[in-house]
Write a protein that holds these residues in place. Structure first.
Motif: not given
Ligand SMILES: [Zn+2]
Length: 148
Positions: A51-53, A55-57, A128-130, A122-125
């Motif tokens: 869900i983090h990835t 959010e970016h996309l 933590d991406h998939n 640029m990102c707080g974590n």
């Molecule tokens: Zn992020």
């Protein structure tokens, strides 16, 4: 506290695109959409990395869309990880936003390369991406969107 979305029975809510609320702000409206990717409490939530990835996309797509960049106020994941909130300028229906919503998920489903802005400055974590699960979740949700 009157939060409309909390009064909806989440045990029967289906996947889809819903108007969560419309708020008057400075003489205009903003409409908050419930981009519901999972049936709450009845199927596993989206993983935090996926869900983090997403959010970016989704943000990259909507902030760059020729028509909708200007109308996009905010996009962000739901804390329950069953979907997103999208906030657009204007008093809109779900039908009004199907085009940018579908395009944003098509962009995510077909994305190749490094996740945008997945870097420590640029990102707080940023670890933590998939991406592969983000693409899989996008394709699964597009099956729902195409039927709306
Ligand atoms: Zn992020």
């Amino acid at each position: 506290m009157d939060v409309t979305s909390f009064t909806i029975d989440h045990n029967t809510l289906k996947r889809g695109v819903y108007v969560s609320r419309a708020d008057a702000v400075g003489g205009d409206f903003v409409t908050t959409f419930d981009i519901r990717m999972k049936e709450p409490n009845r199927e596993p939530a989206i993983s935090t990395a996926a869900i983090h990835t997403l959010e970016h996309l989704l943000a990259v797509y909507l902030r760059g869309d020729a028509v909708w960049a200007d109308k996009t106020v905010y996009i962000g994941p739901m804390g329950c990880r069953t979907g997103f909130y999208f906030i657009f300028k204007g008093e809109l229906s779900a039908k009004d936003v199907m085009d940018p919503v579908i395009k944003a998920f098509e962009y995510a489903a077909g994305f190749e390369g490094d996740v945008p802005a997945a870097a420590s400055e640029m990102c707080g974590n940023y670890l933590d991406h998939n991406l592969s699960m983000a693409k899989w979740e996008s394709k699964k949700y597009l099956d729902v969107l195409y039927k709306i």
